[in-house]
Write a protein that holds these residues in place. Structure first.
Motif, short mmCIF file in Angstrom:
data_model
loop_
_atom_site.label_atom_id
_atom_site.label_comp_id
_atom_site.label_asym_id
_atom_site.label_seq_id
_atom_site.Cartn_x
_atom_site.Cartn_y
_atom_site.Cartn_z
N UNK A 8 -11.34 39.89 -4.16
CA UNK A 8 -10.71 41.19 -4.02
C UNK A 8 -9.49 41.06 -2.75
N UNK A 9 -9.70 40.47 -1.91
CA UNK A 9 -8.58 40.05 -0.99
C UNK A 9 -7.29 39.65 -1.80
N UNK A 10 -7.49 38.79 -2.68
CA UNK A 10 -6.27 38.12 -3.30
C UNK A 10 -5.55 39.14 -4.25
N UNK A 11 -6.42 40.03 -4.68
CA UNK A 11 -5.97 41.32 -5.55
C UNK A 11 -5.21 42.05 -4.61
N UNK A 12 -5.64 42.57 -3.70
CA UNK A 12 -4.97 43.37 -2.46
C UNK A 12 -3.81 42.86 -2.13
N UNK A 15 -1.10 43.51 -4.44
CA UNK A 15 -0.47 44.99 -4.32
C UNK A 15 0.78 45.00 -3.48
N UNK A 16 0.68 44.22 -2.49
CA UNK A 16 1.75 44.21 -1.56
C UNK A 16 3.00 43.50 -1.90
N UNK A 17 2.67 42.18 -2.72
CA UNK A 17 3.58 41.23 -3.19
C UNK A 17 4.53 41.86 -4.14
N UNK A 18 3.79 42.25 -5.18
CA UNK A 18 4.41 42.87 -6.35
C UNK A 18 4.83 44.41 -6.28
N UNK A 19 4.42 44.91 -5.03
CA UNK A 19 4.75 46.32 -4.71
C UNK A 19 4.24 47.49 -5.81
N UNK A 30 -17.61 41.43 -15.58
CA UNK A 30 -17.33 41.75 -14.21
C UNK A 30 -15.72 42.70 -14.18
N UNK A 31 -15.92 43.86 -13.82
CA UNK A 31 -14.59 44.40 -13.72
C UNK A 31 -14.17 44.98 -12.32
N UNK A 32 -13.04 44.46 -11.77
CA UNK A 32 -12.62 44.83 -10.29
C UNK A 32 -11.25 45.70 -10.50
N UNK A 33 -11.32 46.79 -9.83
CA UNK A 33 -10.12 47.55 -9.51
C UNK A 33 -9.65 47.85 -8.39
N UNK A 34 -8.62 47.29 -8.01
CA UNK A 34 -8.12 47.79 -6.49
C UNK A 34 -6.92 48.63 -6.42
N UNK A 35 -6.93 49.57 -5.79
CA UNK A 35 -5.74 50.48 -5.62
C UNK A 35 -5.42 50.73 -4.21
N UNK A 36 -4.32 51.42 -3.84
CA UNK A 36 -4.05 51.85 -2.55
C UNK A 36 -3.47 53.00 -2.65
N UNK A 130 14.80 39.75 -13.36
CA UNK A 130 14.28 39.28 -14.26
C UNK A 130 12.99 38.70 -14.12
N UNK A 131 11.99 39.31 -15.03
CA UNK A 131 10.59 38.65 -14.75
C UNK A 131 9.68 39.61 -13.69
N UNK A 132 10.32 40.55 -13.13
CA UNK A 132 9.76 41.18 -12.02
C UNK A 132 8.88 42.38 -12.78
N UNK A 133 7.61 42.52 -12.19
CA UNK A 133 6.50 43.65 -12.81
C UNK A 133 7.27 44.87 -12.35
N UNK A 134 7.10 45.92 -13.13
CA UNK A 134 7.52 47.24 -12.85
C UNK A 134 6.58 48.35 -13.13
N UNK A 135 6.52 49.47 -12.45
CA UNK A 135 5.59 50.54 -12.81
C UNK A 135 6.21 51.68 -13.56
#
Length: 144
Positions: A8-12, A15-19, A30-36, A130-135
């Motif tokens: 959970x900490x790693x997923x959190x 969130x910041x690293x990839x905005x 197992x299903x874990x969903x983390x949002x801010x 290039x290769x960046x995650x987008x929303x």
């Protein structure tokens, strides 16, 4: 079921690293969903923890001009500037493009989705690496 706090900490942190605003992890049963939450910071009583995302913003990012025609990502995924590694990029700054020309590929779930230009114009700015995650709805290029 034991909750893996490190995961959970790693997923959190992702969130910041990839905005990102939300991330989901699934493994077998197992299903874990983390949002801010995006919180408006108009209230001085807001804790400093909420302000941390504003403090980390790059001042250069804030000063970038967004005037012009914005072409946005139609889906969440990973943006690519070329059809394959080492190939010629779809667009470059200063290049004239026409409505419907592919400006980028956004890969989602192993599917390569070509993103067409929404208007004619000259590429003023490429907003993602290039290769960046987008929303969904994130500006990927700006046209003049």
């Amino acid at each position: 079921m034991k909750i893996d706090k490190n995961l959970i900490k790693e997923l959190s942190e992702y969130l910041d690293e990839f905005k990102l605003t939300e991330i989901e992890f699934t493994d077998k049963d197992t299903k874990i969903k983390v949002s801010k939450n995006n919180v408006s910071i108009n209230n001085q009583a807001t804790p400093n923890v909420q302000n941390s995302s504003v403090v980390r913003e790059d001042p250069v990012e804030q000063n970038k001009s967004t005037s012009g025609i914005q072409v946005t990502s139609p889906i969440i995924g990973t943006a690519y500037h070329a059809p394959e590694p080492g190939a010629k990029k779809f667009v470059e700054i200063g290049k004239k493009i026409k409505k419907g020309d592919t400006v980028m590929i956004v890969e989602a779930m192993k599917t390569m989705n070509h993103v067409p230009s929404t208007a004619d114009g000259v590429v003023k700015e490429i907003c993602v690496e290039d290769g960046q995650p987008v929303e969904f709805g994130q500006t990927i290029i700006i046209l003049e």
